[in-house]
Design a protein around this motif. Sequence first.
Motif, PDB file in Angstrom:
ATOM      1  N   GLU A   1       0.827  -1.208   0.000  1.00 10.96           N
ATOM      2  CA  GLU A   1       0.000   0.000   0.000  1.00 10.96           C
ATOM      3  C   GLU A   1       0.867   1.266   0.000  1.00 10.96           C
ATOM      4  O   GLU A   1       0.490   2.279  -0.599  1.00 10.96           O
TER       5      GLU A   1
ATOM      6  N   SER B   1       3.405   1.683  -1.610  1.00 11.96           N
ATOM      7  CA  SER B   1       3.890   1.864  -2.976  1.00 11.96           C
ATOM      8  C   SER B   1       2.824   2.464  -3.890  1.00 11.96           C
ATOM      9  O   SER B   1       3.059   2.610  -5.091  1.00 11.96           O
ATOM     10  N   SER B   2       1.700   2.815  -3.328  1.00  5.86           N
ATOM     11  CA  SER B   2       0.617   3.436  -4.091  1.00  5.86           C
ATOM     12  C   SER B   2       0.502   4.908  -3.693  1.00  5.86           C
ATOM     13  O   SER B   2       1.280   5.424  -2.885  1.00  5.86           O
TER      14      SER B   2
ATOM     15  N   SER C   1       8.743   1.622  -1.451  1.00  4.84           N
ATOM     16  CA  SER C   1       7.701   2.634  -1.573  1.00  4.84           C
ATOM     17  C   SER C   1       8.130   3.844  -2.386  1.00  4.84           C
ATOM     18  O   SER C   1       7.290   4.540  -2.957  1.00  4.84           O
TER      19      SER C   1
ATOM     20  N   LEU D   1      -2.810  -0.599  -5.247  1.00 11.66           N
ATOM     21  CA  LEU D   1      -1.599  -0.746  -6.055  1.00 11.66           C
ATOM     22  C   LEU D   1      -1.878  -1.581  -7.298  1.00 11.66           C
ATOM     23  O   LEU D   1      -1.440  -1.234  -8.400  1.00 11.66           O
TER      24      LEU D   1
ATOM     25  N   ARG E   1      -1.928  -0.442 -11.332  1.00 15.79           N
ATOM     26  CA  ARG E   1      -1.009  -1.137 -12.234  1.00 15.79           C
ATOM     27  C   ARG E   1      -1.724  -1.728 -13.447  1.00 15.79           C
ATOM     28  O   ARG E   1      -1.166  -1.781 -14.540  1.00 15.79           O
TER      29      ARG E   1
ATOM     30  N   ILE F   1      -0.782   3.979 -13.051  1.00 19.42           N
ATOM     31  CA  ILE F   1       0.347   4.234 -12.162  1.00 19.42           C
ATOM     32  C   ILE F   1       1.430   5.057 -12.845  1.00 19.42           C
ATOM     33  O   ILE F   1       2.123   5.855 -12.194  1.00 19.42           O
TER      34      ILE F   1
END
Length: 524
Positions: free
Chosen positions: A72, A74-75, A94, A444, A448, A459
Amino acid sequence: MKKIYKLLFTAAIVASSATSCSDFLDQPILGKENLDTYFQTEEECLKQVTGCYQSLFSDGWWQIQAPYVGFEMSSDDLWMGNTNQSQADWYDMSHYMNSKKNGPLSNFWQYRYKGILRSNVVIERTPGAPLEESLRNRIIGEAKFTRAFHYFDLAKNFGGVPLVTGLLMPNELVGITRASLEDTYAFIEQDLKDAIASLPLKSEYSTSDLGRATKGAAMGYLAKIYLYQEKYKEAETYLDSIVASKEYELLPEFKDVWTIASNNSIESLFEIQYKYEQGYYIGNSFTIFTGSRNDSGWSWGQPTSDLENAYINAGDTERLKWTIIKHGDDVAGDPDAKNYEIKPSEHKSARIIRKYYVPKAERPEKDYNTDKIPLNYRLMRYADILLMQAEVKNALGKDAEAREALNQVRGRVNLPEVTASGDELRQAIRLERRLELAYENQRLYDIRRWTDTNGKKVICNLFGKNGSFVIYNTVTSTDPYETTNQGERSDKGINFQEDRDLVFPIPENEVTRSNGSIAQNPNF
């Protein structure tokens, strides 16, 4: 459910005997002579399949639960958040720093394969067990469901992965290579189809068996895998069947979705079972891991003002207050948490996740700590089914049916019905997924897989030097907490590369230990 927890204590010992090494290529396998004398009773078979469930999330907070928060991060919904401790474990992932030496990803890979091994043991050995046929088939179906779950988690994060399909000795794994993503998904699809054929409906289980995989859960995951591959007709078939089954419905109020009292509710297709027991570590760690440092938490994974703004702009005050707690808030649903403290100097955004928060009156009297919180983790619920159905119907040009599914979810939080069609409807469905499913490990993978109007994945338009999320945080934002606290840099995502970062790197130690037979993802 008590039956599951009773079995869990012994299953941990039984299953761990097959999974004691850190790398799946080198794992010692439970001795064949021991296996030949095991799986001789119903109790033994149930213990082993319960070990399969344990491997989904309960092998310790660091192995699986923490990486779920890391994904999360990384979003565009979460910061790392903690600005009072070393960020080394989470920064590379991240902030997209092109590092293959990533501890959380390495642990996640290893423990997913440990779980696969547990499932393989059950799938291979249960057919010869002296069980009543329907129970034997159900146990094998449960193990195929858990194996499919592990492989789906791996595929979402790494792409195609090595397919270990049986109880193999270490020398039999030498030189193993990655399957293509298409073949990985095909394998998962078959496991789930087999599970659907043998698993009961949720309503057919006894209360003591709540939490086990069901026909509906297997259908839901199969539909999601089809959706991820844009196989819309196939996804539609299973989503329509779930809705038509009348096994599930939305809870009347959104505030009840993430509460201890609503564990295994009518809205739940599948969730991780957690419980507080003073002498055992069978509770969740999300509450502590993401909680305020001023309330016994560790403050990893903090909501972004970008997500908060999405709620505000949508007029969605109901879901906002049950999803995000902000410094100085009176916490919704907790009369004992007025003017709640999330000290801005220690927290990047001075916000925490409300879904994981447990009101003070409901906390364990002792050991309010990791692996102790009795709040189940919701992995798939009916709102997700409806929003997938809306997405699929829209993709197939059935906008009236798409709106019907979408507006069921919106109606619960008193938002006006959407009347749009085509791409405008598609964008409304995507926004609804963000608002409804925030912090449920969806965002995420949604950004993607979704393609934007310019032909790029969503993204790619959010991250990178010209990404809208990066520009918001470095140029536009006036948020008093995020702009001031630079203990975590506000340019999160600026290093994102679209030819590299649609997946994570294969952990470097796995590539090395395989002598290169496991190929690294491109451009890492």
